[in-house]
Design a protein around this motif. Sequence first.
Motif, short mmCIF file in Angstrom:
data_model
loop_
_atom_site.label_atom_id
_atom_site.label_comp_id
_atom_site.label_asym_id
_atom_site.label_seq_id
_atom_site.Cartn_x
_atom_site.Cartn_y
_atom_site.Cartn_z
N GLN A 173 0.81 -1.22 0.00
CA GLN A 173 0.00 0.00 0.00
C GLN A 173 0.86 1.28 0.00
O GLN A 173 0.41 2.33 -0.44
CB GLN A 173 -0.97 0.01 1.18
N ILE A 176 1.59 3.19 -3.40
CA ILE A 176 0.66 4.20 -3.91
C ILE A 176 1.20 5.60 -3.62
O ILE A 176 1.08 6.50 -4.45
CB ILE A 176 -0.72 4.01 -3.26
N GLU A 177 1.81 5.75 -2.46
CA GLU A 177 2.38 7.06 -2.12
C GLU A 177 3.56 7.39 -3.05
O GLU A 177 3.74 8.54 -3.44
CB GLU A 177 2.84 7.10 -0.66
N LEU A 180 2.09 8.50 -6.34
CA LEU A 180 1.46 9.81 -6.30
C LEU A 180 2.42 10.94 -5.98
O LEU A 180 2.33 12.03 -6.53
CB LEU A 180 0.34 9.83 -5.25
N HIS A 181 3.33 10.67 -5.03
CA HIS A 181 4.16 11.76 -4.52
C HIS A 181 5.65 11.59 -4.82
O HIS A 181 6.45 12.42 -4.43
CB HIS A 181 3.96 11.90 -3.00
N ALA A 198 -1.44 7.14 -12.00
CA ALA A 198 -1.38 7.10 -10.54
C ALA A 198 -2.79 7.11 -9.95
O ALA A 198 -3.04 6.58 -8.89
CB ALA A 198 -0.60 8.29 -10.02
N GLY A 199 -3.70 7.69 -10.69
CA GLY A 199 -5.08 7.77 -10.21
C GLY A 199 -5.70 6.40 -10.00
O GLY A 199 -6.61 6.23 -9.19
N ASN A 200 -5.20 5.42 -10.71
CA ASN A 200 -5.76 4.08 -10.56
C ASN A 200 -4.92 3.21 -9.63
O ASN A 200 -5.19 2.04 -9.46
CB ASN A 200 -5.83 3.39 -11.93
N GLY A 201 -3.91 3.82 -9.07
CA GLY A 201 -2.94 3.08 -8.26
C GLY A 201 -3.57 2.21 -7.21
O GLY A 201 -3.29 1.02 -7.14
N ARG A 202 -4.46 2.77 -6.43
CA ARG A 202 -5.01 2.02 -5.32
C ARG A 202 -5.72 0.76 -5.79
O ARG A 202 -5.50 -0.31 -5.29
CB ARG A 202 -5.97 2.90 -4.53
#
Lengths: 209, 209
Positions: A173, A176-177, A180-181, A198-202
């Motif tokens: 998990q 995801i960071e 995104l970051h 990245a928007g679909n990462g989770r």
Amino acid sequence: MRAVIPYKKENAKSRLSSVMTKDERETFVELMLKDVIHTLTDAGVQDIDILTTNAGGVADDAGVRVIEDDADLNPALNSYLKRVDESVLIIMADLPLVKSEHIRQITSSPSDVVIVPGKGGGTNMLFIKQPKGFYVKYYGSSFRTHCMIVNDLSRSMDVYDSFLASTDIDEPQDLIEVMLHGHGLSGEYIRQRFGSEAGNGRVQLSMID
Amino acid sequence: MRAVIPYKKENAKSRLSSVMTKDERETFVELMLKDVIHTLTDAGVQDIDILTTNAGGVADDAGVRVIEDDADLNPALNSYLKRVDESVLIIMADLPLVKSEHIRQITSSPSDVVIVPGKGGGTNMLFIKQPKGFYVKYYGSSFRTHCMIVNDLSRSMDVYDSFLASTDIDEPQDLIEVMLHGHGLSGEYIRQRFGSEAGNGRVQLSMID
């Protein structure tokens, strides 16, 4: 001042093995290390030591000093702290989201010690102005332990509050960071590996996990 | 300016059900809400709205305005934003680690919008100077969505970097952060419920989990 990065490449980040092969994990930790070194250099830190059990795991061109020590993390760091005679920033190698402005702020604090908590009670960074007489105790709830050590030694302390600096990368998990970051090589790698959206990462990662 | 806190008490925080009963979870979310209200008040925010589907779930003495709206989070918030004519801070109710200094810094930013990312790609806070024409889209990777909305509207944006403000409490492992860094009623509650020795937090919780 100098910075020291404890580092282990071989079969690193086993908690990521559900989403990454051993080779991928080793590549990933190497890129995270490069990101951390780049951030430190960018912040003006010139003396960087890599504390590792296997010097072969660090690229020759990293522009750092490699210190080989077969001891476990705590004894290796404590023996390191006994040898240095200037301010030390202990920074973990799995902090690819850290930026140079964080390093500048942390190392210019007026306090004797600055601590950056990690998720789940860990310690991501420790800036120690006077290493003489100081010791570390990582693993477990080391954030609390380090607060107590600072208190016992009657030194002043600052807890540095940053999401990016507190995000150590250990579990699926956490990737995801990075997606995104992440602003460095490791961010690029993870976006390539898991899709650039990245928007679909989770969603993607929870399917794999 | 005003602040709005979306809130749901009934059977809240189901992802904590492996470690807390329904009653405990409802008590806990109520205490977290109180902590957030206290933090806002302490930061000088006088107008606080609670946006909820069930007005009965908010204590009478909370000193806030309760707005009942049966719609889902996004339509309820977007209809709220259409009605207000001043700066709005949207702050989630599960942020018991937030301090008043965070609120002061966020609401005094020169940017049009300030966003505080949540763990896993969420949005913990949104400060919107001009709600006219703005809309929100929570759930999923809302951090990225909100960045795109701000971009599409050609507004300036600041991403606020704070571990305490980015730590929303959803899962058992998040309770460790409440134990270690919680400064309000919810912190007290969790330390009582899971033992006051925050140093053992991780171990205890992973056994229960």
